[in-house]
Design a protein around this motif. Sequence first.
Motif, PDB file in Angstrom:
ATOM      1  N   ILE A 142       0.847  -1.194   0.000  1.00 44.52           N
ATOM      2  CA  ILE A 142       0.000   0.000   0.000  1.00 44.52           C
ATOM      3  C   ILE A 142       0.879   1.239   0.000  1.00 44.52           C
ATOM      4  N   ARG A 143       0.538   2.187  -0.880  1.00 47.86           N
ATOM      5  CA  ARG A 143       1.344   3.397  -1.045  1.00 47.86           C
ATOM      6  C   ARG A 143       0.446   4.634  -1.124  1.00 47.86           C
ATOM      7  N   ARG A 144       0.909   5.708  -0.485  1.00 48.65           N
ATOM      8  CA  ARG A 144       0.261   7.011  -0.648  1.00 48.65           C
ATOM      9  C   ARG A 144       1.298   8.074  -0.364  1.00 48.65           C
ATOM     10  N   GLY A 145       1.526   8.942  -1.338  1.00 49.73           N
ATOM     11  CA  GLY A 145       2.576   9.941  -1.187  1.00 49.73           C
ATOM     12  C   GLY A 145       3.905   9.239  -0.977  1.00 49.73           C
ATOM     13  N   GLY A 146       4.629   9.642   0.055  1.00 52.54           N
ATOM     14  CA  GLY A 146       5.901   8.998   0.368  1.00 52.54           C
ATOM     15  C   GLY A 146       5.773   7.837   1.329  1.00 52.54           C
ATOM     16  N   ALA A 147       4.541   7.509   1.730  1.00 54.27           N
ATOM     17  CA  ALA A 147       4.324   6.417   2.684  1.00 54.27           C
ATOM     18  C   ALA A 147       4.140   5.098   1.950  1.00 54.27           C
ATOM     19  N   ARG A 148       4.658   4.032   2.556  1.00 58.22           N
ATOM     20  CA  ARG A 148       4.523   2.718   1.930  1.00 58.22           C
ATOM     21  C   ARG A 148       4.580   1.627   2.986  1.00 58.22           C
ATOM     22  N   GLY A 149       3.698   0.637   2.867  1.00 54.43           N
ATOM     23  CA  GLY A 149       3.715  -0.516   3.753  1.00 54.43           C
ATOM     24  C   GLY A 149       3.502  -1.790   2.967  1.00 54.43           C
ATOM     25  N   LEU A 150       4.229  -2.834   3.332  1.00 55.58           N
ATOM     26  CA  LEU A 150       4.118  -4.123   2.630  1.00 55.58           C
ATOM     27  C   LEU A 150       4.005  -5.241   3.660  1.00 55.58           C
ATOM     28  N   LEU A 151       3.055  -6.137   3.440  1.00 58.38           N
ATOM     29  CA  LEU A 151       2.917  -7.328   4.281  1.00 58.38           C
ATOM     30  C   LEU A 151       2.839  -8.557   3.379  1.00 58.38           C
ATOM     31  N   LEU A 152       3.536  -9.609   3.765  1.00 55.05           N
ATOM     32  CA  LEU A 152       3.595 -10.840   2.991  1.00 55.05           C
ATOM     33  C   LEU A 152       2.289 -11.624   3.101  1.00 55.05           C
ATOM     34  N   PRO A 153       1.999 -12.502   2.134  1.00 56.71           N
ATOM     35  CA  PRO A 153       0.741 -13.266   2.167  1.00 56.71           C
ATOM     36  C   PRO A 153       0.546 -14.060   3.447  1.00 56.71           C
ATOM     37  N   GLN A 154       1.633 -14.615   3.987  1.00 58.23           N
ATOM     38  CA  GLN A 154       1.497 -15.474   5.166  1.00 58.23           C
ATOM     39  C   GLN A 154       1.100 -14.704   6.426  1.00 58.23           C
ATOM     40  N   VAL A 155       1.268 -13.383   6.418  1.00 58.34           N
ATOM     41  CA  VAL A 155       0.907 -12.587   7.593  1.00 58.34           C
ATOM     42  C   VAL A 155      -0.595 -12.676   7.863  1.00 58.34           C
ATOM     43  N   ALA A 156      -1.394 -12.563   6.798  1.00 63.85           N
ATOM     44  CA  ALA A 156      -2.848 -12.621   6.972  1.00 63.85           C
ATOM     45  C   ALA A 156      -3.276 -13.975   7.514  1.00 63.85           C
ATOM     46  N   VAL A 157      -2.643 -15.035   7.030  1.00 63.13           N
ATOM     47  CA  VAL A 157      -2.993 -16.388   7.470  1.00 63.13           C
ATOM     48  C   VAL A 157      -2.578 -16.607   8.922  1.00 63.13           C
ATOM     49  N   GLU A 158      -1.352 -16.219   9.251  1.00 61.90           N
ATOM     50  CA  GLU A 158      -0.818 -16.442  10.595  1.00 61.90           C
ATOM     51  C   GLU A 158      -1.601 -15.686  11.662  1.00 61.90           C
ATOM     52  N   ALA A 182      -4.079  -3.412   8.516  1.00 61.54           N
ATOM     53  CA  ALA A 182      -2.754  -3.688   9.054  1.00 61.54           C
ATOM     54  C   ALA A 182      -1.661  -3.163   8.125  1.00 61.54           C
ATOM     55  N   THR A 183      -1.882  -3.285   6.813  1.00 63.05           N
ATOM     56  CA  THR A 183      -0.880  -2.800   5.860  1.00 63.05           C
ATOM     57  C   THR A 183      -0.834  -1.277   5.855  1.00 63.05           C
ATOM     58  N   CYS A 184      -1.974  -0.640   6.008  1.00 58.73           N
ATOM     59  CA  CYS A 184      -1.992   0.826   6.113  1.00 58.73           C
ATOM     60  C   CYS A 184      -1.208   1.282   7.341  1.00 58.73           C
ATOM     61  N   ARG A 185      -1.419   0.615   8.468  1.00 59.74           N
ATOM     62  CA  ARG A 185      -0.677   0.981   9.677  1.00 59.74           C
ATOM     63  C   ARG A 185       0.824   0.753   9.489  1.00 59.74           C
ATOM     64  N   LYS A 186       1.181  -0.321   8.772  1.00 58.08           N
ATOM     65  CA  LYS A 186       2.599  -0.582   8.488  1.00 58.08           C
ATOM     66  C   LYS A 186       3.200   0.580   7.696  1.00 58.08           C
ATOM     67  N   ALA A 187       2.383   1.213   6.857  1.00 56.51           N
ATOM     68  CA  ALA A 187       2.837   2.349   6.056  1.00 56.51           C
ATOM     69  C   ALA A 187       2.856   3.650   6.852  1.00 56.51           C
TER      70      ALA A 187
END
Length: 204
Positions: free
Chosen positions: A134-150, A161-166
């Motif tokens: 997820i990206r907006r302006g200079g902010a960016r967050g990335l979560l791997l597929p296994q994060v949602a499962v775990e 969760a990905t927005c908060r990571k960003a």
Amino acid sequence: MLEESSAALSAADRRRLIEHARAAVAIRIAGDREASRVAADEPEAPALAAPGAAFVTLHVGGALRGCIGTSERRRSLWRVVGEMASAAATRDPRFPPIDVIDLPAMTVEISVLSPELRIHQPEEIEIGRHGLDIRRGGARGLLLPQVAVEHGLDREKFLEATCRKAGLPADAWHDDATEIRVFEAEVFGDDAEAGPIARPRGDG
């Protein structure tokens, strides 16, 4: 639809990458000469020599101790895995650096990323298959597929969760100015000799 990798990883490729990641950590924290020889032996296998994107996750005694990666495809997958393993061992700000005494209990997990695809509807996200960037302006967050499962996340919780990571508000994914990308990952590690989870496929 996400693109299939042009050169799939074989079981031998995966084993070599795991050994390479372990060697990179040993070189970084202990100056291990034998590990240096392993790391210097760059293979000619097409899947390892081709540009790639990957994350390396390290656990010690079952506890997470580092996870760093890149979605950029500017260097060979071999080089990327070595560099990300070294960084995960020493530069993840959430954890103390891995020490020599941690090596016997350290396990390695590698996530090789597919090319990303921008989406416009949350319904396009498949939990267990897709990771989020997820990206907006200079902010960016990335979560791997296994994060949602775990963590048992549904689509909305995964987006939040990905927005908060960003560093964005949890509901930023609703904003048209927020760019949402999905990707898949071929995930393997010390405990996985079998095939990957979330293998890229071309049916969606």
